[in-house]
Design a protein around this motif. Sequence first.
Motif, PDB file in Angstrom:
ATOM      1  N   GLU A  94      21.870  78.497  81.607  1.00 18.38           N
ATOM      2  CA  GLU A  94      23.014  78.211  82.472  1.00 18.38           C
ATOM      3  C   GLU A  94      23.196  76.702  82.660  1.00 18.38           C
ATOM      4  O   GLU A  94      22.977  76.141  83.745  1.00 18.38           O
ATOM      5  CB  GLU A  94      22.803  78.932  83.819  1.00 18.38           C
ATOM      6  N   THR A 120      27.439  84.202  81.503  1.00 19.60           N
ATOM      7  CA  THR A 120      27.223  83.249  82.582  1.00 19.60           C
ATOM      8  C   THR A 120      27.128  83.999  83.895  1.00 19.60           C
ATOM      9  O   THR A 120      27.803  85.012  84.101  1.00 19.60           O
ATOM     10  CB  THR A 120      28.346  82.201  82.653  1.00 19.60           C
ATOM     11  N   HIS A 142      28.629  89.248  82.300  1.00 20.12           N
ATOM     12  CA  HIS A 142      27.435  88.852  83.049  1.00 20.12           C
ATOM     13  C   HIS A 142      26.458  90.020  83.146  1.00 20.12           C
ATOM     14  O   HIS A 142      26.667  90.977  83.880  1.00 20.12           O
ATOM     15  CB  HIS A 142      27.833  88.387  84.460  1.00 20.12           C
TER      16      HIS A 142
END
Length: 313
Positions: A94, A120, A142
């Motif tokens: 990240e 992300t 995600h």
Amino acid sequence: MDGFERAAIVGAGTMGRGIARLLAGRGVAVSLCDRDEALAEAGRATLVEDVQAAVRRGELPADEAARTLARVRSAADLASAVDGAELVVEAIPEVLEAKREVWQRLAGCVGGEAVLTTNTSSFDIDVVVGDLGASGRALGMHWYNPAYLVPCVELVPARGTDPAVVDRVATFLRSVGKSPAVVANRAGFVGNRIQFAMIAEAFRCLEEGVASAQDIDAIVRDSFGFRLGDYGPFQVADMNGLDVYQGILEYLAGQLGERFAPAQELLGRVRAGRLGLKTGSGVYPWPAEAARAALSQRDERLRSRLRSREVAG
């Protein structure tokens, strides 16, 4: 075709390996790449170790493990990984600039029909995707760690994402045993906004000396966390009474600050008399028979959870 038979995972770390393991276990051919070939090969080697350990623990049949591993290959570079891929999952750490750099490179080497996703946990999807010409088939996806076990995957459309692409990815995820949830492109999406509000408050409790770390963990695990294993926050709130929640939040706001102030979505329901099960509606509708069944089912689920703890202990 609605599904995906070939996928490329960009990033051979914890999340990338977990996603690769899940997809390969469900019949998808996976190419795993990283910054260089050595890292990709090391990632696949770790995946092999993880799967073999699952076999030794009796969690996975040996023949199924062999089929899973046979579907995962390490790729020399990004271009060879995405060659022929129908689904691309960027799963590098990240770091926003690193993700943007990968996506700029993707623009020059992905096929014209590939669906492109970024794993992300909080970044603005439009910023990650940037000016990629394929923005209509790009979105956030995600996953939660460990990706091969946790059911939920948040799908986050970018500004120009084709709704049909979102539907296709959601259908595919359900076909491989996941529970997709489409959310708006806002900081933290949903899961991490709620999760990190809790962890921030937990650290405040520790800092203020309200309880020890061990006791705070025990309280969360054995109180509201115990219920959240089967129910979401709105279901629990409806069962307990939205007026009760409003009163608690107003008191906490007065004592601890505006971060606890009740939202208008809650206040409006209470004003309208929509208090949950006891009034027939709250966040959800609760006809009388459904309300009685829900409470009975809740108690049985919690008893089952207690029994499973006793067996594990």
